[in-house]
Design a protein around this motif. Structure first.
Motif, PDB file in Angstrom:
ATOM      1  N   MET A 181       0.658  -1.382   0.292  1.00  0.00           N
ATOM      2  CA  MET A 181       0.421  -0.150  -0.108  1.00  0.00           C
ATOM      3  C   MET A 181       0.683   1.186  -0.214  1.00  0.00           C
ATOM      4  O   MET A 181       1.666   1.474   0.633  1.00  0.00           O
ATOM      5  CB  MET A 181      -0.871   0.084   1.013  1.00  0.00           C
ATOM      6  N   PRO A 182       0.557   2.015  -0.833  1.00  0.00           N
ATOM      7  CA  PRO A 182       1.628   3.084  -1.273  1.00  0.00           C
ATOM      8  C   PRO A 182       1.706   4.052   0.477  1.00  0.00           C
ATOM      9  O   PRO A 182      -0.062   4.491   1.405  1.00  0.00           O
ATOM     10  CB  PRO A 182       0.754   4.328  -1.653  1.00  0.00           C
ATOM     11  N   GLY A 183       2.265   4.256   0.759  1.00  0.00           N
ATOM     12  CA  GLY A 183       2.983   5.483   1.903  1.00  0.00           C
ATOM     13  C   GLY A 183       3.264   4.207   2.960  1.00  0.00           C
ATOM     14  O   GLY A 183       3.795   4.616   4.609  1.00  0.00           O
ATOM     15  N   VAL A 184       3.464   2.652   2.855  1.00  0.00           N
ATOM     16  CA  VAL A 184       3.794   1.751   4.136  1.00  0.00           C
ATOM     17  C   VAL A 184       5.703   1.415   4.019  1.00  0.00           C
ATOM     18  O   VAL A 184       6.053   1.817   2.859  1.00  0.00           O
ATOM     19  CB  VAL A 184       3.323   0.398   3.875  1.00  0.00           C
ATOM     20  N   THR A 185       6.360   1.855   4.886  1.00  0.00           N
ATOM     21  CA  THR A 185       7.801   2.143   4.733  1.00  0.00           C
ATOM     22  C   THR A 185       8.593   0.953   6.152  1.00  0.00           C
ATOM     23  O   THR A 185       7.410   1.087   6.709  1.00  0.00           O
ATOM     24  CB  THR A 185       9.043   3.197   4.019  1.00  0.00           C
ATOM     25  N   TYR A 186       9.243   0.591   5.743  1.00  0.00           N
ATOM     26  CA  TYR A 186      10.720  -0.048   7.463  1.00  0.00           C
ATOM     27  C   TYR A 186      11.843   0.694   7.826  1.00  0.00           C
ATOM     28  O   TYR A 186      12.671   0.624   6.409  1.00  0.00           O
ATOM     29  CB  TYR A 186      10.343  -1.166   6.924  1.00  0.00           C
ATOM     30  N   GLY A 187      11.915   0.414   8.297  1.00  0.00           N
ATOM     31  CA  GLY A 187      12.900   0.677   9.134  1.00  0.00           C
ATOM     32  C   GLY A 187      14.169   0.138   9.174  1.00  0.00           C
ATOM     33  O   GLY A 187      13.427  -1.226   8.253  1.00  0.00           O
ATOM     34  N   ALA A 188      15.221   0.243  10.017  1.00  0.00           N
ATOM     35  CA  ALA A 188      16.949  -0.778   9.858  1.00  0.00           C
ATOM     36  C   ALA A 188      15.809  -2.509  10.146  1.00  0.00           C
ATOM     37  O   ALA A 188      15.265  -2.261  11.388  1.00  0.00           O
ATOM     38  CB  ALA A 188      17.234  -0.535   9.516  1.00  0.00           C
ATOM     39  N   ASN A 189      16.655  -3.885  10.154  1.00  0.00           N
ATOM     40  CA  ASN A 189      16.285  -4.213  10.822  1.00  0.00           C
ATOM     41  C   ASN A 189      16.806  -4.601  12.265  1.00  0.00           C
ATOM     42  O   ASN A 189      17.763  -3.611  12.359  1.00  0.00           O
ATOM     43  CB  ASN A 189      17.139  -5.717  10.360  1.00  0.00           C
ATOM     44  N   GLU A 190      16.184  -4.751  13.437  1.00  0.00           N
ATOM     45  CA  GLU A 190      16.929  -4.510  14.833  1.00  0.00           C
ATOM     46  C   GLU A 190      17.359  -5.530  15.289  1.00  0.00           C
ATOM     47  O   GLU A 190      17.290  -7.026  14.311  1.00  0.00           O
ATOM     48  CB  GLU A 190      15.389  -4.936  16.034  1.00  0.00           C
ATOM     49  N   SER A 191      18.906  -5.539  15.919  1.00  0.00           N
ATOM     50  CA  SER A 191      18.929  -6.277  15.855  1.00  0.00           C
ATOM     51  C   SER A 191      19.040  -6.826  17.509  1.00  0.00           C
ATOM     52  O   SER A 191      19.728  -6.390  18.427  1.00  0.00           O
ATOM     53  CB  SER A 191      20.512  -6.296  15.725  1.00  0.00           C
ATOM     54  N   LEU A 192      17.904  -7.771  17.888  1.00  0.00           N
ATOM     55  CA  LEU A 192      17.887  -8.648  19.188  1.00  0.00           C
ATOM     56  C   LEU A 192      18.792  -9.568  19.909  1.00  0.00           C
ATOM     57  O   LEU A 192      19.787 -10.088  19.207  1.00  0.00           O
ATOM     58  CB  LEU A 192      17.012  -9.220  18.975  1.00  0.00           C
TER      59      LEU A 192
END
Ligand SMILES: Cc1cc2nc3c(=O)[nH]c(=O)nc-3n(C[C@H](O)[C@H](O)[C@H](O)COP(=O)(O)OP(=O)(O)OC[C@H]3O[C@@H](n4cnc5c(N)ncnc54)[C@H](O)[C@@H]3O)c2cc1C
Length: 385
Positions: free
Chosen positions: A193-204
């Motif tokens: 869907m336009p407007g959906v973005t993701y951040g960098a992968n978290e390192s847990l």
């Protein structure tokens, strides 16, 4: 001695399915668990093998409310979690998506996503937490504003397990206002869907192999079909969390089981003062304590599943199960490290992995502290002790 499965009413067919699953775990999951952890590598192929056994499809549509299926899903998570909590949590995620879709999904959305989720060809994630709203969920800032028949979402989610690889995220948002007391809704937001973005992968530290990132929503137009609940969303998400807490409890019991598997084998083989450490009483005591807790944890997982299956679960019982099983997992992982001595803190054995996963399990779906406070308040409000 009567087997626990018999005592708890597991029928022959289910018992034989669990035996087959145990063999699958030993042959297919156990050998992969270390690599998944060390390389922190997502494992869709292994989930495809799980799907071939029907594991993601246990709670689809009306089966989501069937007592025998809820019991089986709990047992499956516990067994798989005893070999790899990461694989167990990925299956829990599929079960939660199935339950949310069965409970609140509109026909078009179910038609589109249920089949692929069950086949491990699509993955979903849960977008509830935000940077300033983990425990304090009333503080979420993501807002949905009505636009004709659809809704426009703005905000962002954090800690979203599987979001980097998920095809959709189930998002909790406030409706039309960011007030603390605002009504909330639940929306199925699709990746493209336009407007959906993701951040960098978290390192847990734990649950490696399950990618996690922030999800950002900017003027995301969500059509009416993707609205799961436009009102009462908070209550519905809490119901979803009730189910998720059984999964977390099962993962805790699974970790406990895995710790027993490792520590009994090591205690039989490690020799000090001319005898296996299994012959030292303090080691026997630690194993005995783990077994006490495992017996209680398994029973509590089953009672929690039974409560959920009534359709009117006792949230405090589910919270107690989550807290007891995950705290017992943490205690077992710590005791297991003690039994292993120096070897317990090397990467040569899986025990340090169980320790890291156990710590994470105490946190998600409600921290042990917060859930215990809630249980305590409920206890104080009761007068019929
Ligand atoms: C491995 C992992 C996977 C996760 N996956 C997801 C996911 O897929 N989707 C999702 O939405 N979220 C996910 N989460 C987020 C998780 O649900 C939250 O981390 C959790 O609810 C705690 O919120 P928080 O981290 O904001 O801690 P906070 O709410 O900031 O709490 C910090 C500490 O303060 C304590 N505390 C807070 N309030 C009180 C109070 N009133 N009284 C006493 N003590 C208090 C807490 O117990 C905790 O010890 C995940 C987290 C982890 C670790």
């Amino acid at each position: 001695m009567t087997a626990t499965r018999e005592l708890t009413g597991v029928d022959e067919e289910t018992s034989s399915f669990l035996d087959t699953l145990n063999a699958f775990c030993r042959e297919r999951i156990a050998p992969r668990a270390e690599d998944i952890d060390r390389e922190d590598k997502w494992f869709p192929d292994l989930l495809g093998e799980c799907a071939a056994l029907g594991l993601q499809g246990l709670l689809v549509e009306e089966n989501a409310f069937r007592r025998d299926r809820i019991f089986l899903a709990e047992a499956v998570t516990r067994l798989i979690g005893s070999y790899s909590p990461s694989v167990g949590l990925a299956l829990c995620a599929a079960h939660i998506q199935s339950v949310m879709l069965a409970s609140y999904g509109r026909p078009a959305v179910k038609e589109k996503w249920l089949g692929p989720v069950v086949a491990a060809e699509a993955f979903g994630s849960m977008g509830i937490s935000e940077p300033d709203a983990g425990t304090d969920l009333r503080n979420i800032r993501t807002v949905a504003r009505r636009d004709g028949k659809s809704w426009v979402l703005n905000g962002g989610k954090t800690w979203t397990t599987l979001s980097p690889v998920s095809d959709f995220t189930v998002v909790l948002a406030k409706l039309d206002s960011r007030d603390r007391s605002a009504e909330m809704g639940v929306f199925l937001v699709e990746r493209d869907m336009p407007g959906v973005t993701y951040g960098a992968n978290e390192s847990l530290i734990g649950y490696h192999g399950l990618p996690m990132a922030n999800v950002y929503l900017e003027d995301v137009q969500v059509p009416a079909d993707n609205v799961m609940t436009a009102e009462g969303g908070f209550k519905n998400v809490l119901q979803g969390l009730n189910f998720a807490r059984i999964g977390a409890a099962s993962l805790g019991a699974g970790i406990l089981h895995g710790c027993l598997r490792l520590s009994t084998a090591y205690a039989r083989s490690r020799v000090t003062y001319g005898t296996p450490i299994a012959n030292h009483q303090l080691v026997q005591l630690r194993i005995g304590e783990m077994m006490n807790n495992l017996a209680a944890a398994e029973a509590l997982c089953q009672t929690a599943a039974a409560s959920y299956a009534t359709g009117d679960p006792d949230p405090h019982l589910l919270a107690s199960a989550k807290v007891f099983c995950t705290d017992a997992a943490m205690a077992a992982a710590t005791a297991c490290v003690t039994i292993f001595g120096g070897m317990g803190v090397t990467e040569q054995y899986a025990i340090e992995r169980y320790l890291r996963d156990a710590k994470c399990t105490q946190i998600f779906d409600g921290t042990s502290d917060i859930l215990t406070l809630q249980v305590g308040r409920a206890g104080l409000a009761r007068e019929d002790w």
